[in-house]
Design an enzyme around this catalytic site. Structure first.
Site, short mmCIF file in Angstrom:
data_model
loop_
_atom_site.label_atom_id
_atom_site.label_comp_id
_atom_site.label_asym_id
_atom_site.label_seq_id
_atom_site.Cartn_x
_atom_site.Cartn_y
_atom_site.Cartn_z
N ARG A 12 0.84 -1.20 0.00
CA ARG A 12 0.00 0.00 0.00
C ARG A 12 0.88 1.25 0.00
O ARG A 12 2.07 1.18 0.31
CB ARG A 12 -0.97 -0.03 1.18
CG ARG A 12 -0.33 -0.02 2.52
CD ARG A 12 -1.33 -0.30 3.64
NE ARG A 12 -0.68 -0.16 4.93
CZ ARG A 12 -0.57 0.98 5.59
NH1 ARG A 12 -1.07 2.09 5.08
NH2 ARG A 12 0.05 1.04 6.75
N ARG A 70 -6.23 -2.59 -4.87
CA ARG A 70 -6.81 -2.89 -3.57
C ARG A 70 -7.77 -1.77 -3.15
O ARG A 70 -7.42 -0.59 -3.24
CB ARG A 70 -5.71 -3.03 -2.52
CG ARG A 70 -6.23 -3.77 -1.29
CD ARG A 70 -5.27 -3.86 -0.15
NE ARG A 70 -3.89 -4.03 -0.52
CZ ARG A 70 -2.92 -3.90 0.37
NH1 ARG A 70 -3.18 -3.61 1.61
NH2 ARG A 70 -1.66 -4.07 -0.02
N SER A 81 -2.84 -7.32 6.79
CA SER A 81 -2.39 -7.98 5.56
C SER A 81 -3.40 -9.04 5.15
O SER A 81 -3.66 -9.26 3.98
CB SER A 81 -1.02 -8.63 5.76
OG SER A 81 -0.05 -7.65 5.97
N GLN A 101 6.58 -10.23 1.66
CA GLN A 101 6.54 -8.84 2.12
C GLN A 101 7.69 -8.08 1.46
O GLN A 101 8.83 -8.52 1.51
CB GLN A 101 6.66 -8.80 3.64
CG GLN A 101 5.54 -9.58 4.32
CD GLN A 101 5.22 -9.11 5.71
OE1 GLN A 101 4.23 -8.45 5.92
NE2 GLN A 101 6.06 -9.45 6.67
N ARG A 148 20.64 -18.65 33.72
CA ARG A 148 20.95 -18.18 32.37
C ARG A 148 21.59 -19.32 31.59
O ARG A 148 22.69 -19.76 31.92
CB ARG A 148 21.89 -16.99 32.45
CG ARG A 148 22.21 -16.35 31.12
CD ARG A 148 23.26 -15.28 31.29
NE ARG A 148 22.71 -14.04 31.81
CZ ARG A 148 22.33 -13.02 31.04
NH1 ARG A 148 22.41 -13.11 29.74
NH2 ARG A 148 21.86 -11.93 31.59
#
Length: 217
Positions: A12, A70, A81, A101, A148
């Site tokens: 777009r 669109r 989307s 994308q 960790r």
């Protein structure tokens, strides 16, 4: 009946971070060029661009893509989307859809082809890259600071790269989602997983795209 595989690149005209982002120049070419090229060089039969912008549609046609206009109501900041994908699926004939994308220009045709090979065994596919990062949110660490884990012992974790998603027309219309059912993934190297969101991202990707390593991959 042969399976018809096509791609859709939604693009777009509006964009907050970088104005007219989909046409911003990257290494002398509009950003959308890279997604179209990766698709055209892959096993995809038809490459489509969906946009509310005549300029984007014209440029995409010149780059060899088919185009679909669109509707305005599916093109504002809050439009998902998915709404563009579903509008497309209702108007175009296909069996398998590769949603690419155009903000991830380092995608290569071989990545898409790996996904198309995998979709034979899954309902949908997502592109990811491995991460060993320790995640935090505003309230603090999302891991136990007293335990960790070393890189070797940590569970393999992945980030969605946003490069592409693959699904069938049937599943897209049934679940109204790019991902559904049994989901497989295609791993993409970290240096090719950049999603352009800011001018900083653009600078980094420009360096990668012009590097010998990237060109020889």
């Amino acid at each position: 009946k042969l399976t018809k595989i096509i791609s859709i690149i939604p693009a777009r005209k509006g964009s907050k971070g970088i104005p007219n982002k989909n046409l911003v120049k990257l290494s002398g070419r509009p950003l959308i060029y890279y997604a179209i090229q990766a698709s055209k060089k892959s096993l995809v039969e038809e490459t489509w661009v969906s946009s509310d912008s005549d300029e984007i549609l014209d440029i995409s046609k010149n780059l060899g893509a088919k185009t679909i206009k669109r509707p305005k109501e599916l093109s504002d900041d809050i439009a998902s989307s998915e709404s563009a994908l579903i509008h497309f699926a209702k108007n175009v004939d296909f069996d398998i859809l590769v949603f690419i994308q155009c903000t991830t220009p380092l995608i290569k045709s071989q990545d898409i082809n790996k996904g198309l090979e995998k979709i034979k065994r899954f309902d949908s596919i997502v592109s990811v890259s491995e991460t060993h990062q320790m995640f935090w949110n505003a309230k603090g660490p999302l891991y136990d600071i007293n335990k960790r884990a070393t890189r070797q012992n940590s569970i393999k974790r992945y980030l969605e790269t946003g490069s592409f998603f693959i699904t069938s027309k049937k599943n897209l219309l049934k679940y109204q989602n790019r991902l559904s059912g049994n989901i497989g993934f295609v791993e993409i190297p970290k240096h090719r997983s950049f999603d352009i969101d800011s001018f900083d991202d653009l600078k980094i990707v420009e360096l990668i795209i012009n590097s010998k390593e990237y060109l020889n991959e």
